[in-house]
Design a protein around this motif. Sequence first.
Motif, PDB file in Angstrom:
ATOM      1  N   ASP A  56     -63.805  -2.056  -9.100  1.00 14.51           N
ATOM      2  CA  ASP A  56     -65.023  -2.622  -8.527  1.00 14.51           C
ATOM      3  C   ASP A  56     -64.697  -3.844  -7.675  1.00 14.51           C
ATOM      4  OD1 ASP A  56     -66.410  -0.734  -9.929  1.00 14.51           O
ATOM      5  OD2 ASP A  56     -67.196  -2.105 -11.446  1.00 14.51           O
ATOM      6  N   PRO A  57     -65.477  -4.068  -6.609  1.00 16.31           N
ATOM      7  CA  PRO A  57     -65.289  -5.275  -5.795  1.00 16.31           C
ATOM      8  C   PRO A  57     -65.680  -6.540  -6.560  1.00 16.31           C
ATOM      9  CG  PRO A  57     -66.520  -3.577  -4.593  1.00 16.31           C
ATOM     10  CD  PRO A  57     -66.472  -3.159  -6.028  1.00 16.31           C
ATOM     11  N   SER A  58     -65.284  -7.686  -6.009  1.00 11.97           N
ATOM     12  CA  SER A  58     -65.659  -8.976  -6.609  1.00 11.97           C
ATOM     13  C   SER A  58     -66.899  -9.559  -5.954  1.00 11.97           C
ATOM     14  CB  SER A  58     -64.497  -9.966  -6.483  1.00 11.97           C
ATOM     15  OG  SER A  58     -64.121 -10.132  -5.123  1.00 11.97           O
ATOM     16  N   VAL A  59     -67.265  -9.085  -4.760  1.00 16.94           N
ATOM     17  CA  VAL A  59     -68.478  -9.526  -4.068  1.00 16.94           C
ATOM     18  C   VAL A  59     -69.577  -8.512  -4.327  1.00 16.94           C
ATOM     19  CG1 VAL A  59     -69.536  -9.931  -1.815  1.00 16.94           C
ATOM     20  CG2 VAL A  59     -67.240 -10.797  -2.287  1.00 16.94           C
ATOM     21  N   GLY A  60     -70.706  -8.958  -4.862  1.00 17.27           N
ATOM     22  CA  GLY A  60     -71.801  -8.059  -5.169  1.00 17.27           C
ATOM     23  C   GLY A  60     -71.779  -7.629  -6.624  1.00 17.27           C
ATOM     24  N   SER A  61     -72.512  -6.555  -6.935  1.00 20.39           N
ATOM     25  CA  SER A  61     -72.621  -6.120  -8.325  1.00 20.39           C
ATOM     26  C   SER A  61     -72.965  -4.636  -8.403  1.00 20.39           C
ATOM     27  CB  SER A  61     -73.697  -6.939  -9.048  1.00 20.39           C
ATOM     28  OG  SER A  61     -74.951  -6.784  -8.409  1.00 20.39           O
ATOM     29  N   LYS A  62     -72.572  -4.014  -9.509  1.00 21.44           N
ATOM     30  CA  LYS A  62     -72.905  -2.619  -9.779  1.00 21.44           C
ATOM     31  C   LYS A  62     -74.260  -2.580 -10.466  1.00 21.44           C
ATOM     32  CE  LYS A  62     -70.511  -0.297 -12.913  1.00 21.44           C
ATOM     33  NZ  LYS A  62     -69.402   0.477 -13.502  1.00 21.44           N
TER      34      LYS A  62
END
Length: 320
Positions: A56-62
């Motif tokens: 998962d990326p570190s910017v944003g959210s799931k």
Amino acid sequence: MPRDIDGNAIVSIGRPKLRKKTFQNVVDGGESMRVDGSAGTLDEDVWDGEGSYWADPSVGSKTAGAKRTGSYGWDSGVTALNDEVKFTRGTPFQPSSDSIEGWINLQALPPTCEIQARWELANTAKGNGVLVTDYLGSLDLGVWQHFSIPIADFNLPAENVDEFRFRTRQVAGAHYYLDDFTLVSGGRGKAFRIAPAGAAQWLVGSVTLVLVDSDTGWNSNGFCAIAGGLANGLTLRHRDLSESENLTRIVCKKNTELFGQFDPIVDTAYSDGQRQITFVLRPEPASMIVTADDVLEFLVKDDLTPLIDARAFAHVGVLA
């Protein structure tokens, strides 16, 4: 040699010779665009919010609210300038797929704001970045749109990469959802191109697109008589190959976009139930110059075999 009042040499290039150039498949030379550009084989799942694929990326959210399918999608949040939503692969690799594709839902994209896609290895950019919006049919907000980016468009060197990133450029404020990323090979996307050899230049006077389909079934949400339109769209692009930059591009997923961006000049209904419409695009004089590096091409990334015929040609002025 004659010169102007500023001392610059005045060079006469003569009158360009008018020629007709047919858009041909870059692989086999065929001119019929009635082909299946959607065929492809899944090479690798990149990210879909469900499986344990790329990190998962570190910017944003799931979040569930950002999903297209399944339980979760990725919400970038309102990004700052140079924020990067990056999907990291556990093991570096050299992409051998034909394209990377996925779904994006724009929530906000301020004027002049750009979303750039690019590959990296250990935080070092590899190849060239491309603008995601160049692979979308529109900038409509709140609508899921599929994009398919040919790996060749990134001009990647023969080296490994380990991340795929979306970067906010120019100004802050881009906000989007992402879902269902894959790497695909085997026939996805077929290019039909015109380009001169060597140092020659072609001045494009007009581009003609001829489409033939059943006389019935044409509606605003279809493409010709193909119900529901095209997922990726028929793309015409003037492309700088070495810089991986689309100088001009037109994407048509629906008849509203086809008729809105091309000029339908001849509409013929035949007695055998077929309908042929001839579309034309006339660039401003000298505004579209085609060279061996700045090519003009149609890109087919959907199945156009339901059509009866599809082909295109251009009238160009050839400079000696």
